[in-house]
Enzyme design. Structure first.
Site, PDB file in Angstrom:
ATOM      1  N   CYS A 122     106.481  21.454 -34.119  1.00  8.30           N
ATOM      2  CA  CYS A 122     106.666  20.123 -33.434  1.00  8.30           C
ATOM      3  C   CYS A 122     105.124  19.333 -33.299  1.00  8.30           C
ATOM      4  O   CYS A 122     105.031  18.300 -32.937  1.00  8.30           O
ATOM      5  CB  CYS A 122     107.126  20.517 -31.972  1.00  8.30           C
ATOM      6  SG  CYS A 122     109.037  21.153 -31.721  1.00  8.30           S
ATOM      7  N   HIS A 262     103.469  16.424 -25.874  1.00  4.07           N
ATOM      8  CA  HIS A 262     104.771  16.539 -26.497  1.00  4.07           C
ATOM      9  C   HIS A 262     105.918  16.551 -25.499  1.00  4.07           C
ATOM     10  O   HIS A 262     105.927  17.441 -24.573  1.00  4.07           O
ATOM     11  CB  HIS A 262     104.750  18.029 -27.343  1.00  4.07           C
ATOM     12  CG  HIS A 262     105.862  18.301 -27.954  1.00  4.07           C
ATOM     13  ND1 HIS A 262     106.787  17.463 -28.627  1.00  4.07           N
ATOM     14  CD2 HIS A 262     106.548  19.627 -28.036  1.00  4.07           C
ATOM     15  CE1 HIS A 262     107.765  18.130 -28.958  1.00  4.07           C
ATOM     16  NE2 HIS A 262     107.775  19.422 -28.588  1.00  4.07           N
ATOM     17  N   ASN A 292     113.978  16.882 -26.537  1.00  4.29           N
ATOM     18  CA  ASN A 292     112.837  17.034 -27.377  1.00  4.29           C
ATOM     19  C   ASN A 292     113.095  16.795 -29.032  1.00  4.29           C
ATOM     20  O   ASN A 292     114.048  17.297 -29.706  1.00  4.29           O
ATOM     21  CB  ASN A 292     112.785  18.699 -27.254  1.00  4.29           C
ATOM     22  CG  ASN A 292     111.299  19.167 -28.192  1.00  4.29           C
ATOM     23  OD1 ASN A 292     111.019  18.419 -28.949  1.00  4.29           O
ATOM     24  ND2 ASN A 292     111.290  20.392 -28.084  1.00  4.29           N
TER      25      ASN A 292
HETATM   26  O1  UT7 Z   1     109.076  21.725 -29.181  1.00 11.69           O
HETATM   27  C1  UT7 Z   1     108.727  23.291 -28.722  1.00 11.69           C
HETATM   28  C2  UT7 Z   1     110.354  23.790 -28.733  1.00 11.69           C
HETATM   29  N1  UT7 Z   1     110.835  24.533 -27.676  1.00 11.69           N
HETATM   30  C3  UT7 Z   1     110.026  24.435 -26.187  1.00 11.69           C
HETATM   31  O2  UT7 Z   1     109.239  23.753 -25.811  1.00 11.69           O
HETATM   32  C4  UT7 Z   1     110.851  25.356 -25.460  1.00 11.69           C
HETATM   33  C5  UT7 Z   1     109.823  25.948 -24.284  1.00 11.69           C
HETATM   34  N2  UT7 Z   1     110.804  26.609 -23.395  1.00 11.69           N
HETATM   35  C6  UT7 Z   1     111.735  26.177 -22.466  1.00 11.69           C
HETATM   36  O3  UT7 Z   1     111.741  24.889 -22.287  1.00 11.69           O
HETATM   37  C7  UT7 Z   1     112.604  27.047 -21.551  1.00 11.69           C
HETATM   38  O4  UT7 Z   1     112.175  28.348 -21.736  1.00 11.69           O
HETATM   39  C8  UT7 Z   1     114.098  26.725 -21.533  1.00 11.69           C
HETATM   40  C9  UT7 Z   1     114.484  25.399 -21.192  1.00 11.69           C
HETATM   41  C10 UT7 Z   1     114.479  26.830 -23.073  1.00 11.69           C
HETATM   42  C11 UT7 Z   1     114.839  27.816 -20.849  1.00 11.69           C
HETATM   43  O5  UT7 Z   1     114.414  27.634 -19.675  1.00 11.69           O
HETATM   44  P1  UT7 Z   1     114.091  29.134 -18.860  1.00 11.69           P
HETATM   45  O6  UT7 Z   1     113.597  28.774 -17.455  1.00 11.69           O
HETATM   46  O7  UT7 Z   1     113.117  29.848 -19.676  1.00 11.69           O
HETATM   47  O8  UT7 Z   1     115.350  29.861 -18.694  1.00 11.69           O
HETATM   48  P2  UT7 Z   1     115.942  31.367 -19.209  1.00 11.69           P
HETATM   49  O9  UT7 Z   1     115.870  31.043 -20.870  1.00 11.69           O
HETATM   50  O10 UT7 Z   1     115.075  32.459 -18.629  1.00 11.69           O
HETATM   51  O11 UT7 Z   1     117.226  31.455 -18.767  1.00 11.69           O
HETATM   52  C12 UT7 Z   1     117.566  31.607 -17.521  1.00 11.69           C
HETATM   53  C13 UT7 Z   1     119.286  31.448 -17.219  1.00 11.69           C
HETATM   54  C14 UT7 Z   1     119.622  32.719 -17.952  1.00 11.69           C
HETATM   55  O12 UT7 Z   1     120.946  33.396 -17.624  1.00 11.69           O
HETATM   56  P3  UT7 Z   1     120.569  34.654 -16.752  1.00 11.69           P
HETATM   57  O13 UT7 Z   1     120.221  35.712 -17.704  1.00 11.69           O
HETATM   58  O14 UT7 Z   1     119.457  34.444 -15.448  1.00 11.69           O
HETATM   59  O15 UT7 Z   1     121.868  34.780 -16.006  1.00 11.69           O
HETATM   60  C15 UT7 Z   1     120.486  31.980 -19.412  1.00 11.69           C
HETATM   61  O16 UT7 Z   1     121.451  32.605 -19.676  1.00 11.69           O
HETATM   62  O17 UT7 Z   1     119.791  30.543 -17.515  1.00 11.69           O
HETATM   63  C16 UT7 Z   1     120.849  30.684 -18.491  1.00 11.69           C
HETATM   64  N3  UT7 Z   1     120.866  29.428 -19.499  1.00 11.69           N
HETATM   65  C17 UT7 Z   1     121.569  28.372 -19.192  1.00 11.69           C
HETATM   66  N4  UT7 Z   1     122.453  28.052 -18.177  1.00 11.69           N
HETATM   67  C18 UT7 Z   1     123.115  26.926 -18.204  1.00 11.69           C
HETATM   68  C19 UT7 Z   1     120.256  29.286 -20.684  1.00 11.69           C
HETATM   69  N5  UT7 Z   1     120.474  27.901 -21.133  1.00 11.69           N
HETATM   70  C20 UT7 Z   1     121.534  27.476 -20.196  1.00 11.69           C
HETATM   71  C21 UT7 Z   1     122.109  26.285 -20.254  1.00 11.69           C
HETATM   72  N6  UT7 Z   1     122.937  25.955 -19.105  1.00 11.69           N
HETATM   73  N7  UT7 Z   1     121.917  25.392 -21.215  1.00 11.69           N
END
Ligand code: UT7
Length: 335
Positions: A122, A262, A292
């Site tokens: 990115c 970004h 994104n």
């Molecule tokens: O351009 C560069 C590319 N990438 C990035 O910039 C990504 C950087 N990271 C992020 O933006 C965040 O880490 C995410 C938005 C991807 C995820 O957010 P998070 O607060 O880190 O959530 P997590 O992955 O720790 O997941 C928390 C919970 C999980 O459930 P449990 O295990 O707590 O029960 C996930 O299964 O949220 C759940 N979850 C969702 N729930 C509803 C993950 N994706 C989703 C979803 N809808 N789409």
């Protein structure tokens, strides 16, 4: 301190035109609720995204790159014949060979332009700007187009809620040339840490895992991401490189008029401005509308900020990106 730097007569790489190519098709968080187990509240709160734009059948990365390129040429008052070089930053080129830049050069009819792609996750558009800057230093009369263009929807697993809610398609383009009026790129920095490559990948379709029925069955053609890991890498990397370009030019965060990070996650942006002490009113956010868009996110946000009058002559504009690789980069521009 707010100045054009110590040596106002030095040739700098100046952006003289910007443009965007945004798909017409809108996919809202509510539409996604019907596709995967997710909801608008989770997506909006965790990411800041409300909707994204997606390519329709027959549209590709170069479709949007071309729209952005034509718009940037018009803004700069140039024709395709005036272009000396086209750099396209992308992770989703139309095809492995030839480059998206060559396809774009052909579609534009920019016959004298050298053309190549840059792959840096990115952060690709910032890398492209830094490469263009190196050419401008030796060829100040060059007109170089730097495009960020993606159709990430082609690499998204629509059954994986942890990634499919995040990404969008589109393109942004800028044209740079040399200027000695004090405006332009004051400082930049780029970096990479390949030991963190596993945090964000598309492993299928390359020479290690060429496309076969087996790799497709294993879904290797799709984006895989350890979101939390990327988040934790991104915030300090963004902070550190912003400090670097500011301190290289004798500036402080309070001198920044417009910050274009970004567009990956609103919480990442908030954490970075909190650490730097940049007020939220100075941050350009397009993430809510486009998701994104990877390499396209900064040039699209820059184009919108310019066209809406948010960036004015004399403004100090800071941009910073991070992405798969792991890569990072920042640029400080005097408008
Ligand atoms: O351009 C560069 C590319 N990438 C990035 O910039 C990504 C950087 N990271 C992020 O933006 C965040 O880490 C995410 C938005 C991807 C995820 O957010 P998070 O607060 O880190 O959530 P997590 O992955 O720790 O997941 C928390 C919970 C999980 O459930 P449990 O295990 O707590 O029960 C996930 O299964 O949220 C759940 N979850 C969702 N729930 C509803 C993950 N994706 C989703 C979803 N809808 N789409």
């Amino acid at each position: 301190m707010k100045s054009a730097g110590n040596n106002t007569h030095r040739v700098r790489t100046r952006i003289i035109g910007t443009g965007s190519g945004i798909p017409d098709r809108v996919l809202t968080n509510f539409d996604l609720e019907k596709i995967v187990d997710t909801n608008d509240e989770w997506i909006a709160q965790r990411t800041g995204i409300r909707e994204r734009r997606l390519a329709s059948a027959g549209e590709s990365t170069v479709t949007f790159g071309l729209k952005a390129a034509e718009s940037a040429l018009e803004a700069a008052g140039l024709t395709p014949d005036d272009l000396d070089m086209i750099i396209v930053a992308t992770q989703t080129p139309d095809m492995p060979v030839p480059s998206a830049a060559c396809l774009l050069q052909g579609r534009l009819g920019a016959r004298k332009a050298r053309a190549f792609d840059v792959v840096a996750g990115c952060t690709g558009w910032v890398y492209g700007l830094v490469v263009a800057d190196a050419f401008i230093k030796t060829n100040p009369y060059f007109n170089i187009m730097v495009v960020g263009a993606e159709v990430l929807s082609s690499r998204v697993n629509w059954e994986d809620r942890s990634t499919c809610v995040l990404f969008g398609d589109g393109a942004g383009a800028v044209i740079v040339t040399g200027a000695d009026n004090g405006q332009g790129l004051l400082a930049s920095c780029i970096g990479a840490d390949g030991s963190e490559w596993e945090s964000l990948t598309i492993v299928g379709g390359g020479s290690m895992h060429p496309p076969t029925h087996e790799t497709v069955d294993k879904k290797l053609q799709f984006i895989q991401m350890e979101g939390n890991k990327v988040f934790k890498l991104a915030v300090p990397a963004m902070e550190e490189m912003c400090w670097q370009v500011l301190s290289d030019t004798g500036h402080r965060p309070e001198d920044v008029d417009v910050f274009i990070p970004h567009q990956a996650n609103l919480r990442i942006m908030e954490a970075v401005i909190d650490r730097l002490g940049i007020p939220v009113e100075k941050v350009v956010v397009t993430l809510d509308k486009y998701g994104n868009t990877s390499t396209a996110s900064i040039p699209v946000a820059l184009d919108e900020a310019l066209r809406s009058g948010r960036i004015k002559d004399g403004d100090l504009v800071l941009t910073a990106a991070f992405g798969g690789g792991f890569t990072w980069g920042a640029a400080l521009l005097q408008w």
